[in-house]
Design a protein around this motif. Sequence first.
Motif, PDB file in Angstrom:
ATOM      1  N   ASP A 287      10.783  31.984 -23.571  1.00 55.32           N
ATOM      2  CA  ASP A 287      11.823  32.040 -22.546  1.00 55.32           C
ATOM      3  C   ASP A 287      12.109  30.672 -21.944  1.00 55.32           C
ATOM      4  OD1 ASP A 287      13.612  33.763 -20.926  1.00 55.32           O
ATOM      5  OD2 ASP A 287      12.394  32.975 -19.271  1.00 55.32           O
ATOM      6  N   ASP A 288      11.073  29.803 -21.823  1.00 49.77           N
ATOM      7  CA  ASP A 288      11.314  28.494 -21.218  1.00 49.77           C
ATOM      8  C   ASP A 288      12.047  27.549 -22.157  1.00 49.77           C
ATOM      9  OD1 ASP A 288       8.936  28.636 -22.679  1.00 49.77           O
ATOM     10  OD2 ASP A 288       8.074  26.906 -21.683  1.00 49.77           O
TER      11      ASP A 288
ATOM     12  N   ASP B  10       4.618  20.191 -14.619  1.00 48.40           N
ATOM     13  CA  ASP B  10       5.149  20.963 -15.742  1.00 48.40           C
ATOM     14  C   ASP B  10       5.359  22.429 -15.360  1.00 48.40           C
ATOM     15  OD1 ASP B  10       5.003  18.688 -17.235  1.00 48.40           O
ATOM     16  OD2 ASP B  10       3.236  19.273 -18.384  1.00 48.40           O
ATOM     17  N   TYR B  11       6.363  23.034 -15.972  1.00 47.27           N
ATOM     18  CA  TYR B  11       6.602  24.468 -15.826  1.00 47.27           C
ATOM     19  C   TYR B  11       5.469  25.231 -16.523  1.00 47.27           C
ATOM     20  CZ  TYR B  11       8.971  28.978 -16.151  1.00 47.27           C
ATOM     21  OH  TYR B  11       9.298  30.309 -16.040  1.00 47.27           O
TER      22      TYR B  11
ATOM     23  N   ALA C 157       0.803  -1.230   0.000  1.00 45.73           N
ATOM     24  CA  ALA C 157       0.000   0.000   0.000  1.00 45.73           C
ATOM     25  C   ALA C 157       0.833   1.276   0.000  1.00 45.73           C
ATOM     26  CB  ALA C 157      -0.970   0.009   1.175  1.00 45.73           C
ATOM     27  N   GLU C 158       2.114   1.151  -0.306  1.00 50.95           N
ATOM     28  CA  GLU C 158       2.949   2.346  -0.381  1.00 50.95           C
ATOM     29  C   GLU C 158       3.711   2.355  -1.709  1.00 50.95           C
ATOM     30  OE1 GLU C 158       6.648   4.616   1.865  1.00 50.95           O
ATOM     31  OE2 GLU C 158       5.669   2.917   2.837  1.00 50.95           O
ATOM     32  N   PRO C 159       3.100   2.871  -2.765  1.00 52.41           N
ATOM     33  CA  PRO C 159       3.779   2.894  -4.064  1.00 52.41           C
ATOM     34  C   PRO C 159       4.949   3.865  -4.067  1.00 52.41           C
ATOM     35  CG  PRO C 159       1.751   4.143  -4.163  1.00 52.41           C
ATOM     36  CD  PRO C 159       1.765   3.478  -2.825  1.00 52.41           C
ATOM     37  N   VAL C 160       5.882   3.607  -4.939  1.00 52.48           N
ATOM     38  CA  VAL C 160       6.988   4.534  -5.145  1.00 52.48           C
ATOM     39  C   VAL C 160       6.422   5.861  -5.654  1.00 52.48           C
ATOM     40  CG1 VAL C 160       9.073   4.970  -6.492  1.00 52.48           C
ATOM     41  CG2 VAL C 160       8.603   2.672  -5.648  1.00 52.48           C
ATOM     42  N   ARG C 161       6.784   6.942  -4.992  1.00 49.22           N
ATOM     43  CA  ARG C 161       6.320   8.271  -5.395  1.00 49.22           C
ATOM     44  C   ARG C 161       7.313   8.855  -6.390  1.00 49.22           C
ATOM     45  NH1 ARG C 161       4.439  12.732  -1.856  1.00 49.22           N
ATOM     46  NH2 ARG C 161       3.104  13.047  -3.684  1.00 49.22           N
ATOM     47  N   ILE C 162       6.821   9.168  -7.587  1.00 59.06           N
ATOM     48  CA  ILE C 162       7.660   9.624  -8.695  1.00 59.06           C
ATOM     49  C   ILE C 162       7.179  10.990  -9.155  1.00 59.06           C
ATOM     50  CG2 ILE C 162       8.423   9.156 -11.054  1.00 59.06           C
ATOM     51  CD1 ILE C 162       7.857   6.165 -10.466  1.00 59.06           C
ATOM     52  N   LEU C 163       8.084  11.959  -9.209  1.00 59.57           N
ATOM     53  CA  LEU C 163       7.794  13.271  -9.774  1.00 59.57           C
ATOM     54  C   LEU C 163       8.470  13.377 -11.126  1.00 59.57           C
ATOM     55  CD1 LEU C 163       6.746  16.216  -9.664  1.00 59.57           C
ATOM     56  CD2 LEU C 163       8.877  16.816  -8.475  1.00 59.57           C
ATOM     57  N   ASP C 164       7.692  13.592 -12.166  1.00 61.45           N
ATOM     58  CA  ASP C 164       8.187  13.728 -13.536  1.00 61.45           C
ATOM     59  C   ASP C 164       8.062  15.197 -13.932  1.00 61.45           C
ATOM     60  OD1 ASP C 164       8.861  13.490 -16.184  1.00 61.45           O
ATOM     61  OD2 ASP C 164       7.263  12.096 -16.713  1.00 61.45           O
TER      62      ASP C 164
ATOM     63  N   ASN D  44      12.232  26.388  -7.311  1.00 61.46           N
ATOM     64  CA  ASN D  44      11.446  26.730  -6.124  1.00 61.46           C
ATOM     65  C   ASN D  44      10.208  25.839  -6.085  1.00 61.46           C
ATOM     66  OD1 ASN D  44      10.613  28.089  -3.793  1.00 61.46           O
ATOM     67  ND2 ASN D  44       9.518  29.650  -4.958  1.00 61.46           N
ATOM     68  N   MET D  45      10.407  24.561  -5.805  1.00 59.68           N
ATOM     69  CA  MET D  45       9.297  23.612  -5.828  1.00 59.68           C
ATOM     70  C   MET D  45       8.479  23.711  -4.543  1.00 59.68           C
ATOM     71  SD  MET D  45      10.634  20.249  -7.908  1.00 59.68           S
ATOM     72  CE  MET D  45      12.181  19.863  -7.080  1.00 59.68           C
ATOM     73  N   SER D  46       7.181  23.565  -4.682  1.00 60.72           N
ATOM     74  CA  SER D  46       6.271  23.739  -3.555  1.00 60.72           C
ATOM     75  C   SER D  46       6.119  22.476  -2.715  1.00 60.72           C
ATOM     76  CB  SER D  46       4.892  24.180  -4.061  1.00 60.72           C
ATOM     77  OG  SER D  46       4.345  23.209  -4.946  1.00 60.72           O
TER      78      SER D  46
END
Length: 237
Positions: free
Chosen positions: A194-195, A115-116, A87-94, A123-125
């Motif tokens: 700009d990005d 996404d940007y 019940a604890e999946p790997v948490r992935i931020l893409d 400065n991630m929240s």
Amino acid sequence: MLKCTICGHTEFKRANVLWPLLIEQWEINAEEVDYINRQQGETCTHCGASLRVVALGKAVQKGLNDNRPLKEIASTREPARWFKKPAEPVRILDVNGAATISDVMSAMPGYIRGDYPDVDMMNMSFADNSFDMILHSDTLEHVSDPVRALSECHRVLKPGGCVCFTIPMIVGRLTRSRDGLEPSYHGDPSSGADDWRVHTEFGADCWTYLIKAGFSDVRLFSVEYPAAHALMGVKEG
């Protein structure tokens, strides 16, 4: 034989992707043009993954401790392979995503796409120690302060977690900033967005940016030298 880390197939096709203005701005020689075209324009005929995405897939496999193609990992969802505990999946931020690999990995429980500008790498929240893995592909060169961005990745990773990423790397030179040089853009060269602007041209010393950001365990994965490499930084657990 080169094998796609996304789907497992072995047939690839090639198309050139560099354009004259970028070649001139980056002062890229003929050998470098050839392998960068391979890095970005040689793709799996089955799933469309470029060599850079195949390299990123190799790093992700190591991060998940599973050498099967990512499509198979995502489709079987086998807890013993890539769940830390029930019940604890790997948490992935893409971050910003990359064609093919993001589509496949989005099937994994715990996957989040950021996404940007909603997710600003500098400065991630997200709270400290939030993710087991962070991915980004050919994004860091567009960030004005890459060390700060990698430091943010380090902050939001759990102890033992890893950041896996690719960057356009010119292996025969050192990294240089484009500050004070003519603006250079990836994607549509006429957009001027700009990005898409390139702030850093990465070279053979790119791994040092992970060290500066706080990672003491740094790894490099290669699938085709000198064309396709991915980097990993592991947060001390």
